[in-house]
Write a protein that holds these residues in place. Structure first.
Motif, PDB file in Angstrom:
ATOM      1  N   ARG A 281       0.943  -1.348  -0.371  1.00 16.33           N
ATOM      2  CA  ARG A 281       0.362   0.120   0.562  1.00 16.33           C
ATOM      3  C   ARG A 281       0.503   1.111   0.013  1.00 16.33           C
ATOM      4  O   ARG A 281       1.832   1.224   0.437  1.00 16.33           O
ATOM      5  N   ALA A 282       0.490   2.546  -0.090  1.00 13.43           N
ATOM      6  CA  ALA A 282       0.547   3.932   0.011  1.00 13.43           C
ATOM      7  C   ALA A 282       0.840   4.796   0.831  1.00 13.43           C
ATOM      8  O   ALA A 282      -0.448   4.259   1.721  1.00 13.43           O
ATOM      9  N   THR A 283       1.672   4.933   1.517  1.00  9.77           N
ATOM     10  CA  THR A 283       1.653   5.937   2.525  1.00  9.77           C
ATOM     11  C   THR A 283       0.902   6.963   2.647  1.00  9.77           C
ATOM     12  O   THR A 283       0.884   7.993   1.589  1.00  9.77           O
ATOM     13  N   LYS A 284      -0.336   7.442   3.330  1.00 16.38           N
ATOM     14  CA  LYS A 284      -1.663   8.156   3.388  1.00 16.38           C
ATOM     15  C   LYS A 284      -1.100   9.747   4.609  1.00 16.38           C
ATOM     16  O   LYS A 284      -1.548  10.702   3.909  1.00 16.38           O
ATOM     17  N   GLU A 285       0.055   9.359   5.068  1.00 20.16           N
ATOM     18  CA  GLU A 285       0.436  10.867   5.372  1.00 20.16           C
ATOM     19  C   GLU A 285       2.404  10.558   5.543  1.00 20.16           C
ATOM     20  O   GLU A 285       2.728   9.492   5.935  1.00 20.16           O
ATOM     21  N   PRO A 286       2.347  11.704   6.312  1.00 22.39           N
ATOM     22  CA  PRO A 286       4.218  11.325   6.318  1.00 22.39           C
ATOM     23  C   PRO A 286       4.666  10.943   6.947  1.00 22.39           C
ATOM     24  O   PRO A 286       3.874  10.255   8.351  1.00 22.39           O
ATOM     25  N   GLY A 294      19.998   1.859   8.171  1.00 25.06           N
ATOM     26  CA  GLY A 294      20.489   2.451   9.475  1.00 25.06           C
ATOM     27  C   GLY A 294      19.867   3.237   9.318  1.00 25.06           C
ATOM     28  O   GLY A 294      19.931   4.405  10.740  1.00 25.06           O
ATOM     29  N   THR A 295      19.290   4.629   8.849  1.00 21.75           N
ATOM     30  CA  THR A 295      19.225   6.216   8.446  1.00 21.75           C
ATOM     31  C   THR A 295      17.738   5.627   8.757  1.00 21.75           C
ATOM     32  O   THR A 295      16.705   5.475   7.403  1.00 21.75           O
ATOM     33  N   GLU A 296      17.317   6.937   9.012  1.00 25.86           N
ATOM     34  CA  GLU A 296      15.693   6.787  10.052  1.00 25.86           C
ATOM     35  C   GLU A 296      15.257   7.868   8.559  1.00 25.86           C
ATOM     36  O   GLU A 296      16.231   9.241   8.751  1.00 25.86           O
ATOM     37  N   ARG A 297      14.372   8.130   8.215  1.00 20.66           N
ATOM     38  CA  ARG A 297      13.620   8.186   6.709  1.00 20.66           C
ATOM     39  C   ARG A 297      12.895   8.807   7.145  1.00 20.66           C
ATOM     40  O   ARG A 297      11.759   8.471   7.470  1.00 20.66           O
ATOM     41  N   LYS A 298      11.748   9.898   6.639  1.00 20.45           N
ATOM     42  CA  LYS A 298      10.805  10.769   6.810  1.00 20.45           C
ATOM     43  C   LYS A 298      10.472  10.124   5.546  1.00 20.45           C
ATOM     44  O   LYS A 298      10.816  10.953   4.184  1.00 20.45           O
ATOM     45  N   LEU A 299       9.178   9.537   5.128  1.00 23.78           N
ATOM     46  CA  LEU A 299       8.400   9.708   3.833  1.00 23.78           C
ATOM     47  C   LEU A 299       7.325  10.334   3.693  1.00 23.78           C
ATOM     48  O   LEU A 299       6.345  10.518   4.706  1.00 23.78           O
ATOM     49  N   PRO A 300       7.016  11.254   2.099  1.00 22.40           N
ATOM     50  CA  PRO A 300       6.028  11.748   2.365  1.00 22.40           C
ATOM     51  C   PRO A 300       4.572  10.585   1.449  1.00 22.40           C
ATOM     52  O   PRO A 300       5.280   9.194   1.785  1.00 22.40           O
ATOM     53  N   GLU A 301       3.927  11.318   1.859  1.00 23.65           N
ATOM     54  CA  GLU A 301       2.474  10.813   0.733  1.00 23.65           C
ATOM     55  C   GLU A 301       2.532  10.220  -0.382  1.00 23.65           C
ATOM     56  O   GLU A 301       3.938  10.665  -1.359  1.00 23.65           O
ATOM     57  N   ASP A 302       2.270   8.676  -0.577  1.00 23.88           N
ATOM     58  CA  ASP A 302       2.102   8.586  -1.563  1.00 23.88           C
ATOM     59  C   ASP A 302       3.030   7.973  -2.400  1.00 23.88           C
ATOM     60  O   ASP A 302       3.332   7.350  -3.292  1.00 23.88           O
ATOM     61  N   VAL A 303       3.899   6.975  -1.058  1.00 19.89           N
ATOM     62  CA  VAL A 303       5.147   6.339  -1.075  1.00 19.89           C
ATOM     63  C   VAL A 303       5.248   4.681  -0.986  1.00 19.89           C
ATOM     64  O   VAL A 303       3.804   4.282   0.178  1.00 19.89           O
ATOM     65  N   LEU A 304       5.033   3.547  -1.331  1.00 20.10           N
ATOM     66  CA  LEU A 304       4.436   2.420  -1.498  1.00 20.10           C
ATOM     67  C   LEU A 304       5.354   1.675  -0.630  1.00 20.10           C
ATOM     68  O   LEU A 304       6.790   2.107  -0.865  1.00 20.10           O
TER      69      LEU A 304
END
Length: 793
Positions: A281-286, A294-304
């Motif tokens: 599924r895709a992200t609905k929010e960050p 080992g890197t923490e990443r901020k995924l924006p909306e609509d990333v699968l």
């Protein structure tokens, strides 16, 4: 992308082929080869040795003195490797031999102890970056065995330009490259060894759900147990290293190996982290997500994302998550082989700032029909490592967007039309089938089914088939031939030529500068300047709300240029030829044509001078282009930027063409108080439609002509046409022609008067004029002008 020649040889026989010639032909037919590097040739006289004894060096804490069996005797070797122990088999570079980046070896003394060779790490053999200890050889090898007989150190590494593979997703793996080479040389492509997965057929299926079917075309999975005590083979590690990837762990090495071999990225999850199932599924929010690096990443909306039922475990097509990483105690994995939409993968990779080998392949639009084959190949290689693995699930395949082969029908005469009749029908079919196209032949007609690995973004039409045939046959094997076609004269576009001539006259003769504007009004500027427009043609999806009306006049746009330039220049002359759009109402049919608009602005010249400058310019253009005279009459108005008194309409033979006007005082004040502005706007199509007047020639006089300029005082209410007509009525045998020069309305003139200057050209066809002749003409002209009401200034 880097390729291993040894790897390619697994699938196509290259015996008898010159390696340099091979890659030249590959460049000419398929993709550009940037570099060919021969590796391993500098590793010489390196053999397997068995460490018999290890004692500390008496003078060094780090060094040890070893006795090793080299196969042809016992040698003393001083070694500093931390992992040197009795009984291990290691590579030994004997005296006279060589290793990576070092000269030939000889007898040396190390802190006073003689050493007769060198025990080697993987880095010293050029097959790894690991220099932490000796390369310990697993297996039962006799001392003295040439190291190259058990490790594929000798190889040829080929680097291919990635840009030339952008439209060829099938070439992002060794097997696709081998297919191309087999076709080029007409050799057999060996089949890939696969596992039939029959023992998994009776197992339960995995719980896999694809919610976003626009970004995930296919998701295949298989759960495998018993994956413990695995060891990546040395040759697999060498191939990975040579192709630019660092060996990590057996399961990761296997997925990377499959990606380099087939071009299909894969991922192995620890089964314990995806026990509840898989959801795509895709992200609905960050969303915050820690990846394998080992890197923490901020995924924006609509990333699968790949998720278990509770949380994300991987960024689809890019990188897995740290929370589902295969660990040392992992014994069961869920193997993922999926296909993701290319553009969304590329956009997500850019948004996140993370580009991987996997994302680089997915964004090329891989063949979704390759996912199951990749699993079969993975299982085959895994069984080679550990034969007793077991399946905990059946192969589960969720195929959301099925890709079918493309059918193309083409005839041999059609192909011959492009490349000439140089190939037989049989040769064409052989080439296509070598590339795995399915071809049915009916006479001269080929019914071709394009394989899906070429159908994602490459082969779609007839000309693509012609390209496939010609590139494999060899472009340089096609003899150039002169085309047998009828030559026809070029049909010039008269309107374009006329526009070019107008631009040439304005820029070269009058020093005007061309500008280019948008075809819609700037409502914000017009409102600020007090400009009222009558545009009826609206834009349904404007770029901005203040640009929603197509222009029916070019003057407002030119006035915007005047405002931008008034602080930089004392005077300037601008012009543009552009489209305008007119309609009686928003519901009526729209008429589009081109206008010529010229703007003259100055802080030095008066408004009247600018007005007459424009009148002279358009008169000259009409004469130069059409040898025609224009008619000027009192302006009928209707536009709020037109001056109520200082404006004229332009027409030709009764057809309205446009107008010339000084800009209305209120609008001029809003633009710049000290800047005088006059504008001219005509319908270019009307100008183009004027019939070109016949040019009459007369023999020039053999005697010199004289040019005389006279300025006359004229009442302000008298028009130019009236003055011009009165001068035309003057008769003299010496007068060869006259023309208007300029007008002056400044200081020094009697009240209610303006000064108009005309140029008179006089001459005789019989003799050289004397001063008496010239004076007589001047007196006669001045007397005549006085008689019709124009005094000499």
């Amino acid at each position: 992308m880097k390729l291993s020649l040894n790897w390619l040889k697994d699938y196509v026989d290259l015996s008898g082929i010159d390696i340099k010639e091979l890659w030249y032909r590959f460049t000419m037919s398929t993709a550009e080869v940037e570099e060919v590097e021969f590796v391993g040739q500098d590793i010489q006289n390196v053999v397997v040795a068995k460490v018999l004894s290890v004692v500390p060096h008496p003078e060094s804490k780090k060094l040890k003195i070893t006795q090793v069996d080299s196969g042809d005797g016992i040698l003393q070797i001083v070694c500093g490797a931390p992992n040197v122990t009795e009984g291990i088999l290691v590579p030994l570079a004997k005296m006279g031999g060589s290793v990576k980046n070092m000269p030939k070896l000889g007898k040396v003394k190390l802190v006073g102890v003689e050493s007769f060779g060198m025990l080697c790490s993987a880095k010293e053999l050029g097959i790894s970056d690991d220099h932490g200890g000796l390369l310990v050889l697993e297996g039962d090898y006799a001392p003295g065995t040439d190291i190259k007989s058990i490790i594929d150190i000798d190889d040829v590494i080929i680097e291919i330009d990635n840009k030339s593979l952008t439209n060829r997703p099938d070439l992002w793996g060794h097997y696709g490259i081998a297919r191309e080479i087999a076709a080029i040389y007409g050799r057999e492509l060996k089949p890939m060894q696969l596992d039939d997965l029959k023992s998994a057929e009776d197992k339960p299926k995995l719980d896999i759900s694809v919610e976003d079917t626009e970004k995930c075309f296919r998701y295949s999975g298989l759960k495998i147990d018993g994956v413990k005590k695995l060891e990546t083979s040395m040759n697999m590690k060498v191939r990975l290293f040579y192709c630019g990837m660092r060996p990590i762990s057996p399961l990761v090495d296997l997925t990377n190996y499959l990606m380099l071999e087939m071009g299909q990225p894969m991922h192995a999850f620890d089964s314990r982290q995806v026990e509840s199932g898989i959801v795509v599924r895709a992200t609905k929010e960050p969303t915050l997500f820690k990846t394998l690096d080992g890197t923490e990443r901020k995924l924006p909306e609509d990333v699968l994302l790949i998720c278990n039922r509770e949380k994300p475990v991987a960024i689809a097509g890019i990188m897995g998550g740290e929370n589902s990483e295969v660990l040392e105690d992992t014994t069961s994995i869920l193997l993922e082989s999926a296909n993701f939409e290319g553009s969304s993968t590329r956009k997500n990779s850019t948004k996140i700032g993370l580009r991987t080998e996997a994302s680089a392949r997915y964004e090329k639009m891989l063949d979704p029909n390759m996912t199951v084959t990749a699993i079969q190949r993975f299982v085959k290689l895994l069984r080679d490592m550990q034969p007793d693995i077991q399946f905990l699930s059946a192969l589960t395949d969720v195929y959301c967007c099925r890709l079918e082969p493309i059918d193309i029908t083409i005839t041999k005469p059609y192909i011959d039309k492009y490349i000439g009749n140089i190939l037989t029908k049989e040769r064409m079919v052989d080439i296509l089938r070598a590339l795995e196209f399915k071809v049915d032949v009916e006479g001269d007609t080929f019914n071709i089914k394009v394989p899906t690995f070429r159908a994602t973004k490459d082969i779609t039409m007839k000309v693509d088939i012609i390209e496939e045939i010609t590139r494999i046959f060899g472009y340089d094997n096609i003899q150039p031939q002169t085309l047998d076609i009828a030559l026809k004269p070029l049909q010039y576009n008269e309107e374009r030529l006329a526009d070019h001539k107008v631009k040439e006259l304005l820029s070269e003769k009058f020093g005007a500068s061309e500008v280019n504007s948008y075809i819609w009004y700037d409502n914000t500027f017009n409102s600020r300047m007090g400009i009222e427009t009558n545009g009826q043609v609206k834009v349904l999806n404007p770029q901005a709300q203040d640009a929603n009306t197509l222009r029916d006049s070019m003057v407002p746009g030119m006035l915007a240029f005047a405002e931008k330039n008034e602080k930089s220049y004392e005077d300037f002359l601008l012009f543009e030829i552009g489209s305008v759009f007119k309609a009686a109402s928003p519901k009526d049919k729209c008429e589009q044509h081109k206008n010529l608009c010229i703007l003259a602005a100055s802080k030095v010249k008066s408004e009247d001078e600018l007005f007459y400058d424009l009148k002279g310019i358009i008169t000259f253009i009409a004469k130069a282009l059409k040898n025609a005279n224009l008619d000027f009459s009192v302006c009928t108005g209707g536009l709020n930027w037109v001056h109520p008194m200082k404006s004229v309409d332009i027409s030709t033979n009764g057809t309205p063409m446009g107008y010339i006007s000084v800009v209305h005082p209120m609008i001029k004040k809003n633009i710049a108080k000290k800047l005088n502005i006059a504008v001219l706007e005509i319908n270019r199509d009307v100008l183009q439609a004027i019939d070109t007047g016949v040019i009459k020639y007369k023999e020039p006089s053999r005697f010199p002509e004289v040019v005389l300029d006279y300025s006359f005082l004229v009442d302000n209410g008298v028009t130019f046409d009236r003055v011009n007509e009165d001068i035309g009525s003057f008769k003299s045998d010496l007068l060869n022609g006259f023309g208007f020069v300029t007008i002056y309305t400044g200081k020094g003139l009697p009240e209610g008067k303006k000064s108009m200057t005309f140029r008179f050209v006089i001459g005789s066809a019989e003799k050289t004029m004397s001063s008496d002749d010239i004076n007589a003409f001047a007196g006669s002209l001045i007397d005549y002008m006085n008689s019709v009401g124009y005094a000499l200034r």
